[in-house]
Design a protein around this motif. Sequence first.
Motif, PDB file in Angstrom:
ATOM      1  N   TYR A 151      -8.832   3.922  -4.706  1.00 55.96           N
ATOM      2  CA  TYR A 151      -7.939   4.473  -3.739  1.00 55.96           C
ATOM      3  C   TYR A 151      -6.542   3.463  -3.633  1.00 55.96           C
ATOM      4  N   LYS A 152      -5.723   4.057  -2.910  1.00 56.82           N
ATOM      5  CA  LYS A 152      -4.448   3.289  -2.611  1.00 56.82           C
ATOM      6  C   LYS A 152      -3.756   4.100  -1.330  1.00 56.82           C
ATOM      7  N   SER A 153      -2.957   3.275  -0.844  1.00 58.04           N
ATOM      8  CA  SER A 153      -2.081   3.863   0.472  1.00 58.04           C
ATOM      9  C   SER A 153      -0.430   4.442  -0.165  1.00 58.04           C
ATOM     10  N   ASN A 154      -0.048   5.117   0.522  1.00 53.66           N
ATOM     11  CA  ASN A 154       1.436   5.584  -0.001  1.00 53.66           C
ATOM     12  C   ASN A 154       2.085   4.487   0.108  1.00 53.66           C
ATOM     13  N   LYS A 155       2.200   3.260   0.354  1.00 49.28           N
ATOM     14  CA  LYS A 155       2.956   2.139   0.068  1.00 49.28           C
ATOM     15  C   LYS A 155       2.440   1.401  -1.216  1.00 49.28           C
ATOM     16  N   ASP A 156       1.550   1.721  -1.657  1.00 51.31           N
ATOM     17  CA  ASP A 156       1.081   0.822  -2.899  1.00 51.31           C
ATOM     18  C   ASP A 156       1.302   1.513  -4.105  1.00 51.31           C
ATOM     19  N   GLU A 158      -0.409   0.473  -7.179  1.00 53.91           N
ATOM     20  CA  GLU A 158      -1.373   0.862  -8.027  1.00 53.91           C
ATOM     21  C   GLU A 158      -2.728   0.893  -7.019  1.00 53.91           C
ATOM     22  N   PHE A 159      -3.628   1.659  -7.851  1.00 53.03           N
ATOM     23  CA  PHE A 159      -4.975   1.755  -7.266  1.00 53.03           C
ATOM     24  C   PHE A 159      -5.951   0.675  -7.119  1.00 53.03           C
ATOM     25  N   THR A 182      -5.168   7.842  -0.287  1.00 54.00           N
ATOM     26  CA  THR A 182      -5.760   8.650  -1.385  1.00 54.00           C
ATOM     27  C   THR A 182      -7.043   8.110  -1.661  1.00 54.00           C
ATOM     28  N   PHE A 183      -8.324   8.753  -1.964  1.00 57.96           N
ATOM     29  CA  PHE A 183      -9.407   8.225  -2.373  1.00 57.96           C
ATOM     30  C   PHE A 183     -10.053   9.095  -3.634  1.00 57.96           C
TER      31      PHE A 183
END
Length: 338
Positions: A151-156, A158-159, A182-183
């Motif tokens: 998972y990661k956020s829209n600010k990251d 890399e997962f 997103t997961f």
Amino acid sequence: MEVVLGLLLLLLVAPGKRTAGSPQAKVDCICYNEDYVICDWGSQQKPAHNFSFYYWYENLSNVSECKDYIRKERVNVACRFSPFKLFSYLKMYLNDSRGPSVEPPALRLSTRVRPGRPFNLTLGNLSNHQLLLAWKTPYKFPLCLEHEVRYKSNKDTEFMKHPISSSLEFQIPSVDPKKRYTFYVKSKVRHTCASTDLWSEESAPAFWGQEEAWLSSSVKTVVIPLACLLLVLMLSALLRMERVWVVLMPRIPNPSKKFEDLFTRYQGNFSEWAGVSKDVVETFKPGYYENICAITELLPSGGYLSASSEPAVKSGGPPDPLPAPPPKARPDPAAFTA
């Protein structure tokens, strides 16, 4: 005796045995979710000839020919069948009718198990900005699986990856409610149940976060300027298109051109200008005439006053007063007594 019969059957169907100089057949078999097996020998590179695929299990004499071939451009490239000996060695035989047949090395299906992709990912809010991610699996033995959450956020950029052992849920320690996450989840069979390294396909993505805030920022930065630009282009195009402008702002029609012939050519004759025939016009004319009747009024002095004249007035003084009306006759009382 059964083993001998199986070997005889192979000799009958095989025109030639693989020799030391014969090419080694590359067959890759995968057991999908322990439901079916696909042994592939030509999907990546189409073989030159059609092969007939035979398979049996170690210490068993039952030799079976493939009943469900997977074809590519009318050539057999793989075989699909249902397994029943997951921890036994699978032996295979490829019969080529135009050349030497080949016998790939035996393999153990327990090392080639690929579970189905996880599905139905759900997210639940916990206290202190924590999330609980849960999912389901089509694999028959969920306790034999291990998983990986990505998972990661829209600010990251890399997962982040987290391995999960046997459980079908994962607790995310901390999330930012102002971000959108997103997961993904994938699974594989653990080594305690099978010695396989094949991962399943990743699940469909699951999303969490303030979608409204993310959309509002996109609207402010992209949608609103684009809409203003399109509006300016449309207005400029409408101003140049006279036909569209006339439709939007219709002009008041000038009737002088339509009625010009009525006053110039037909001299005000509406019936001729309108194209009405003379016979129709004649039907509207009256077919009879009435005599003019003169009306007179008697004067008290004995003369009369016509409708077109006025009473004479004496010069030098006011007109003569009108005479008083005669008294009404009273009834005779004797007529009622008699």
